[in-house]
Design a protein around this motif. Structure first.
Motif, PDB file in Angstrom:
ATOM      1  N   PRO A   1       0.665  -1.349  -0.199  1.00  0.00           N
ATOM      2  CA  PRO A   1       0.015   0.076  -0.023  1.00  0.00           C
ATOM      3  C   PRO A   1       0.911   1.344  -0.133  1.00  0.00           C
ATOM      4  N   ASN A   2       2.127   1.182   0.183  1.00  0.00           N
ATOM      5  CA  ASN A   2       2.958   2.258   0.369  1.00  0.00           C
ATOM      6  C   ASN A   2       4.012   2.574  -0.819  1.00  0.00           C
ATOM      7  N   TYR A   3       3.585   1.917  -1.757  1.00  0.00           N
ATOM      8  CA  TYR A   3       4.556   1.646  -2.913  1.00  0.00           C
ATOM      9  C   TYR A   3       5.018   3.114  -3.557  1.00  0.00           C
ATOM     10  N   ASP A   4       3.688   3.843  -3.276  1.00  0.00           N
ATOM     11  CA  ASP A   4       3.882   5.364  -4.163  1.00  0.00           C
ATOM     12  C   ASP A   4       4.971   6.187  -3.217  1.00  0.00           C
ATOM     13  N   ARG A   5       5.178   5.617  -1.912  1.00  0.00           N
ATOM     14  CA  ARG A   5       6.043   6.651  -0.913  1.00  0.00           C
ATOM     15  C   ARG A   5       7.750   6.068  -1.150  1.00  0.00           C
ATOM     16  N   ILE A   6       7.931   5.031  -1.813  1.00  0.00           N
ATOM     17  CA  ILE A   6       9.296   4.759  -2.331  1.00  0.00           C
ATOM     18  C   ILE A   6       9.866   5.669  -3.017  1.00  0.00           C
ATOM     19  N   SER A   7      11.018   6.158  -2.720  1.00  0.00           N
ATOM     20  CA  SER A   7      11.825   7.212  -3.270  1.00  0.00           C
ATOM     21  C   SER A   7      12.867   6.491  -4.640  1.00  0.00           C
ATOM     22  N   TRP A   8      12.832   5.492  -4.308  1.00  0.00           N
ATOM     23  CA  TRP A   8      13.622   4.655  -5.549  1.00  0.00           C
ATOM     24  C   TRP A   8      12.650   4.226  -6.498  1.00  0.00           C
ATOM     25  N   GLN A   9      12.819   4.823  -7.707  1.00  0.00           N
ATOM     26  CA  GLN A   9      11.663   4.742  -8.740  1.00  0.00           C
ATOM     27  C   GLN A   9      11.773   3.196  -9.358  1.00  0.00           C
ATOM     28  N   TYR A  10      12.801   2.554  -9.370  1.00  0.00           N
ATOM     29  CA  TYR A  10      12.995   1.287  -9.907  1.00  0.00           C
ATOM     30  C   TYR A  10      12.041   0.373  -8.964  1.00  0.00           C
ATOM     31  N   LEU A  11      12.222   0.548  -7.729  1.00  0.00           N
ATOM     32  CA  LEU A  11      11.320  -0.193  -6.692  1.00  0.00           C
ATOM     33  C   LEU A  11      10.125  -0.124  -6.697  1.00  0.00           C
ATOM     34  N   SER A  12       9.561   1.420  -7.043  1.00  0.00           N
ATOM     35  CA  SER A  12       8.191   1.625  -7.056  1.00  0.00           C
ATOM     36  C   SER A  12       7.796   0.795  -8.295  1.00  0.00           C
ATOM     37  N   ASP A  13       8.392   0.930  -9.742  1.00  0.00           N
ATOM     38  CA  ASP A  13       7.809   0.564 -10.718  1.00  0.00           C
ATOM     39  C   ASP A  13       7.688  -0.984 -10.666  1.00  0.00           C
ATOM     40  N   ALA A  14       8.809  -1.918 -10.103  1.00  0.00           N
ATOM     41  CA  ALA A  14       8.782  -3.055  -9.929  1.00  0.00           C
ATOM     42  C   ALA A  14       7.573  -3.568  -9.094  1.00  0.00           C
TER      43      ALA A  14
END
Length: 373
Positions: free
Chosen positions: A67-80
């Protein structure tokens, strides 16, 4: 002086590390030397602990990380974590999709782990009980590694279909485990009834038989209540009505067959499986993707999750620690060898055998109604 202090600190650290390693080895390490052939329980309890840990990690992935994927600063991890979930139309559905993929991450790590060490155990049977601290570390690395893998295509759709097939097999195995639990429950209370007849006098064991009948009544009443609730909340749709009606008819027919035709069945076992079938039916109709048939579509049922986890937990614990499960998995020969020490006939469920004569509460009509056959 500084050298003495450093040496003292190093010595204390070494003692703590040695003690920690000893505790880890005694708790999850080898229990026998490699020269001793493995038993049916080798590694089974530790495997159950690992599975329980993977379930906890899956819940963390689904309800804390996803649920907190949008708070991840690393874009690759958010996209994954959102890979394969972009076209669902809303942020809520994307979070649900990412949460489901989080479950697939933990499940895939467990799947790869057990495939690898299943092959290893096939090649070297004693490896199933060896190096468990290292195995837990390897599993932890697998879990961490899955965090960085994109959902598409590894988890969605490839592992999604692996999980679907595996879940069907798990439900079938879970039913066998629940049958085993119910049979042992029935046998234990009948044995207590027989023992009460011997220790306390004739008629004193009927309380245990009555307890079995009361338990059966609770199980069947709970199942009937569940059926009625499903008709009220999910009725009026042909698909749901068919599922609920088939569940009601089949459980009734199975109970009748068990009472009239089966030579080894018990009413308590039938009651447990009837309630379990009702739970599965409720889970199915509550997940119907048709909004017309499912007024609760999109809602998260906490009770359904808790009950499902509880059943899975009981099944895993029974698999790891049950003696009868040990016999199912290959310990029967050893158990038979242990019982070959004499010709004395052992007490059996449903009555005690003393001097070749049957005795006990299980000879009564009440016992016959409890343990038909």
């Amino acid at each position: 002086m500084s050298g003495l202090i450093a040496a003292g600190i190093a010595g204390i650290t070494w003692c703590f590390c040695t003690a920690t390693a000893s505790l880890c080895t005694s708790w999850c390490g080898n229990d026998k030397p490699s020269t001793v052939p493995p038993s049916a329980t080798s590694g089974r309890k530790r495997s159950v602990v690992l599975l329980a840990f993977s379930v906890v990690v899956a819940l963390i992935y689904q309800y804390a990380l996803a649920p907190n994927y949008d708070r991840i600063s690393w874009q690759y991890l958010s996209d994954a974590w959102t890979s394969g979930c972009e076209d669902l139309g809303s942020v809520e559905m994307t979070q649900v999709c990412s949460g489901n993929a989080g479950v697939y991450r933990a499940a895939s790590a467990a799947f790869v782990f057990f495939v690898i060490f299943g092959i290893a155990a096939k090649c070297k049977p004693t490896s199933n009980r060896e190096a468990w601290p290292a195995k837990y570390v390897l599993f932890l690395f697998l879990l961490i590694g899955t965090i960085f893998i994109p959902n598409d295509p590894i988890f969605i759709p490839i592992f999604l279909w692996v999980a679907r097939v595996g879940s069907v097999l798990f439900i079938l195995i879970q039913q066998l485990i629940l049958v085993d639990i119910a049979y042992n429950w029935n046998t234990a209370w009948i044995d207590r009834s027989d023992q009460a007849e011997l220790d306390e006098g004739p008629g004193k064991g009927k309380k245990w038989l009555a307890a079995i009948l009361v338990s059966c009544g609770i199980l069947y009443i709970s199942s009937l209540a569940g059926i009625i609730i499903m008709y009220i909340h999910f009725g009026g749709c042909a698909t749901n009505d068919a599922f609920v009606s088939i569940t009601l008819v089949m459980t009734f027919l199975c109970t009748v067959v068990q009472l009239t035709k089966s030579e080894t069945g018990s009413l308590l076992t039938s009651g447990c499986m009837t309630l379990y079938a009702t739970y599965l039916c409720g889970a199915a109709v509550s997940k119907n993707p048709d909004a017309v048939c499912n007024p609760k579509l999109g809602e998260t049922s906490t009770w359904s999750i808790v009950i499902g986890l509880l059943i899975a937990f009981v099944a895993m614990m029974w698999t790891g620690w049950s003696y009868t499960t040990e016999k199912r998995l290959g310990g029967a020969e050893r158990a038979a060898d242990e019982n070959d020490g004499g010709d004395e006939e052992k007490p059996k469920a449903g009555g005690l055998v003393i001097n070749n004569e049957s005795y006990g509460a299980s000879d009564s009509p009440l016992a016959e109604s409890v343990n038909q056959g």
